[in-house]
Design a protein around this motif. Sequence first.
Motif, short mmCIF file in Angstrom:
data_model
loop_
_atom_site.label_atom_id
_atom_site.label_comp_id
_atom_site.label_asym_id
_atom_site.label_seq_id
_atom_site.Cartn_x
_atom_site.Cartn_y
_atom_site.Cartn_z
N LEU A 25 25.85 53.71 58.69
CA LEU A 25 26.30 53.00 59.76
C LEU A 25 25.65 51.57 59.81
N ARG A 26 24.66 51.23 59.30
CA ARG A 26 24.11 49.88 59.25
C ARG A 26 25.05 48.84 58.70
N ASN A 27 26.03 49.28 58.00
CA ASN A 27 26.95 48.58 57.43
C ASN A 27 27.98 48.36 58.32
N PRO A 28 28.26 47.04 58.84
CA PRO A 28 29.19 46.73 60.17
C PRO A 28 30.82 47.23 59.78
N GLN A 29 31.37 47.23 58.44
CA GLN A 29 32.38 47.74 58.10
C GLN A 29 32.52 49.14 57.94
N VAL A 30 31.32 49.71 57.75
CA VAL A 30 31.46 51.22 57.76
C VAL A 30 31.37 51.74 59.14
N LEU A 31 30.80 51.10 60.06
CA LEU A 31 30.58 51.42 61.28
C LEU A 31 32.00 51.31 61.91
N CYS A 32 32.50 50.14 61.81
CA CYS A 32 33.95 49.79 62.50
C CYS A 32 35.14 50.83 61.90
N TRP A 33 34.79 51.26 60.73
CA TRP A 33 35.86 52.23 60.03
C TRP A 33 35.77 53.57 60.61
N VAL A 34 34.48 54.20 60.89
CA VAL A 34 34.30 55.72 61.24
C VAL A 34 34.65 55.20 62.71
N LEU A 35 34.70 54.33 63.23
CA LEU A 35 34.83 54.28 64.85
C LEU A 35 36.51 54.43 64.96
N ALA A 49 54.71 58.73 68.66
CA ALA A 49 53.09 58.55 68.86
C ALA A 49 52.36 59.56 67.81
N ASN A 50 53.12 60.78 67.63
CA ASN A 50 52.52 61.62 66.39
C ASN A 50 52.62 60.90 65.07
N LEU A 51 53.81 60.48 64.91
CA LEU A 51 54.42 59.79 63.79
C LEU A 51 53.48 58.51 63.45
N MET A 52 52.92 57.72 64.33
CA MET A 52 52.19 56.58 64.23
C MET A 52 51.00 57.15 63.86
N LEU A 53 50.24 58.10 64.42
CA LEU A 53 49.08 58.80 63.94
C LEU A 53 48.96 59.00 62.29
N GLU A 54 50.08 59.79 61.95
CA GLU A 54 50.20 60.15 60.49
C GLU A 54 50.16 58.87 59.67
N LEU A 55 50.96 57.87 59.75
CA LEU A 55 51.05 56.58 59.10
C LEU A 55 49.56 55.89 59.29
N SER A 56 49.10 55.93 60.31
CA SER A 56 47.66 55.06 60.28
C SER A 56 46.82 55.83 59.49
N LEU A 57 46.87 57.15 59.46
CA LEU A 57 45.62 57.59 58.76
C LEU A 57 45.97 57.56 57.06
N SER A 58 47.24 57.17 56.88
CA SER A 58 47.31 57.10 55.17
C SER A 58 46.71 55.60 54.91
N VAL A 59 46.96 54.70 56.01
CA VAL A 59 46.27 53.33 55.40
C VAL A 59 44.89 53.31 55.85
N TYR A 60 44.46 54.02 56.86
CA TYR A 60 43.00 53.92 57.14
C TYR A 60 42.10 54.70 56.12
N ASN A 61 42.58 55.79 55.40
CA ASN A 61 42.05 56.38 54.25
C ASN A 61 41.73 55.30 53.19
N GLY A 62 42.67 54.42 53.06
CA GLY A 62 42.57 53.74 51.85
C GLY A 62 41.54 52.79 51.75
N PHE A 63 41.05 52.42 53.00
CA PHE A 63 39.87 51.33 53.18
C PHE A 63 38.60 52.22 52.79
N LEU A 64 38.66 53.60 52.44
CA LEU A 64 37.18 54.09 52.35
C LEU A 64 36.55 53.62 50.94
N PRO A 65 37.41 53.46 49.75
CA PRO A 65 36.71 53.30 48.47
C PRO A 65 36.47 51.82 48.48
N GLU A 66 36.81 51.05 49.55
CA GLU A 66 36.50 49.44 49.68
C GLU A 66 35.13 49.33 50.21
N ILE A 67 34.97 50.23 51.33
CA ILE A 67 33.70 49.87 51.94
C ILE A 67 32.48 50.66 51.62
#
Length: 446
Positions: free
Chosen positions: A11-21, A123-141
């Motif tokens: 979490l000392r990495n700002p991108q990681v901290l903001c990702w987990v937020l 709202a529920n659909l937007m959550l599902e779509l956001s998670l598919s994008v959000y998970n894509g950041f993980l291998p980059e950070i």
Amino acid sequence: MTAADQRIHPLRNPQVLCWVLYDWANSAYTTLLITVVVAYLQRIVFPADQWGNVGPIVWAWGISLSMFLGALLSPIVGAIADAHGNKRRWLGITALGGSIASIVLGLVAPGHYVLVVALFITANLMLELSLSVYNGFLPEIATEREVNQVSAWGFGLGYVGGGIALLLALGIIQFGDRIGLTAVETRLRAGLVLMGCWWGIFTLPALWVLSDSPPRSRPESTTATASSSFRDVVRTLKGLRSNPPLAFFLVAFLFYNDGVQTVISQSSTFALQELAFTESDLMGVILMLQFLALPGALLVAKLADRFGEKPSLMACLLLWVGVLTTALFIRSQIWFWVLAAAIALVLGGTQSVSRSMMAGMIPQNRNAEYFGFFNLSGKATSWLGAFLFGAIFALTGNSRWAIFGLLPLFLIGAGFLSRVRPAQHVVRGQRDAPGPCEDPVQRENL
């Protein structure tokens, strides 16, 4: 800071901290969805004395429809975001779109029931779509060694964030009269506004700090990108022919994961309809589940280390079967608390051991491709359980039988899992599976 320090303190990495937020942000929605939203729909918008069984059916089939649309659109949205290098924009569109839909859901009068249902599904659909994008950041950070630990931080902070948001909502329900919220309807609507505001506000750091990777190639049209995504899925499916253990495991996961997600989303209906839980009582149960799930996941992880992944996962599924069978007979609220505690002990563990087994069976150097398919397979039938629950409730008017009707999802899943031979994935897992101290848990958005 040394590389070792960064692994210990991601979490000392700002991108990681903001990702987990963002896990912290969306967990308020997933937690209040199965407490505040379900109570609002079933007791305020579609009360049983006026609408009969409509409320629980709208709840179940609304979840089912949003999950079905999410399964169709998530791969396309993810592929477009990757191809054009604009994941942050898509995260903003989907997350803030869901946040706004949640806030408006609390502001619209319950008499506008068509709009209320549309906002709930959106709202529920937007959550599902956001998670598919959000998970894509993980291998980059995170590096390959850090991915599991960063994922675990997201999981843990998600539980904490969801728990705190639930405590605030519980305070509104219990003591709302002290701030002028005298009616239960008004308190529940205030909880919906809280849900949307929490989701939106804590999404902002990720949108501000995360950076997009360059486009993979010259941007294609949306149609071409969607077609390419479909071809990738077909190619991965063909590759499963040479890996029968993985094929059996993925089919098993399709069924039992849908069962898990449906029990979590629909058990609130069981508590409200069959056991006459109040809104506050229901929030108390979910709060207990929030804080027991993490130690439960750690316990199952230790059992998997000692006895093996497959036996531990089969034991988890056996406990799920026991919970559904017992639910058919319970008549008191105390037994619902007991069953919720049992679920909490295996909820995170079922997901974490599934992920570990997957890691041990995928071909070398194809982690991203197969984990992407793993996430897609989790969504492919995610609508089925909620649809099945709603159909059984519509036919019987009894949520007790509707919950019990989910039993085949676990039995079919266990049947396919039994076809996976442990020796085949343990050998591969020794090559590239995570170490025992990495990612004891894996979060699945509810």
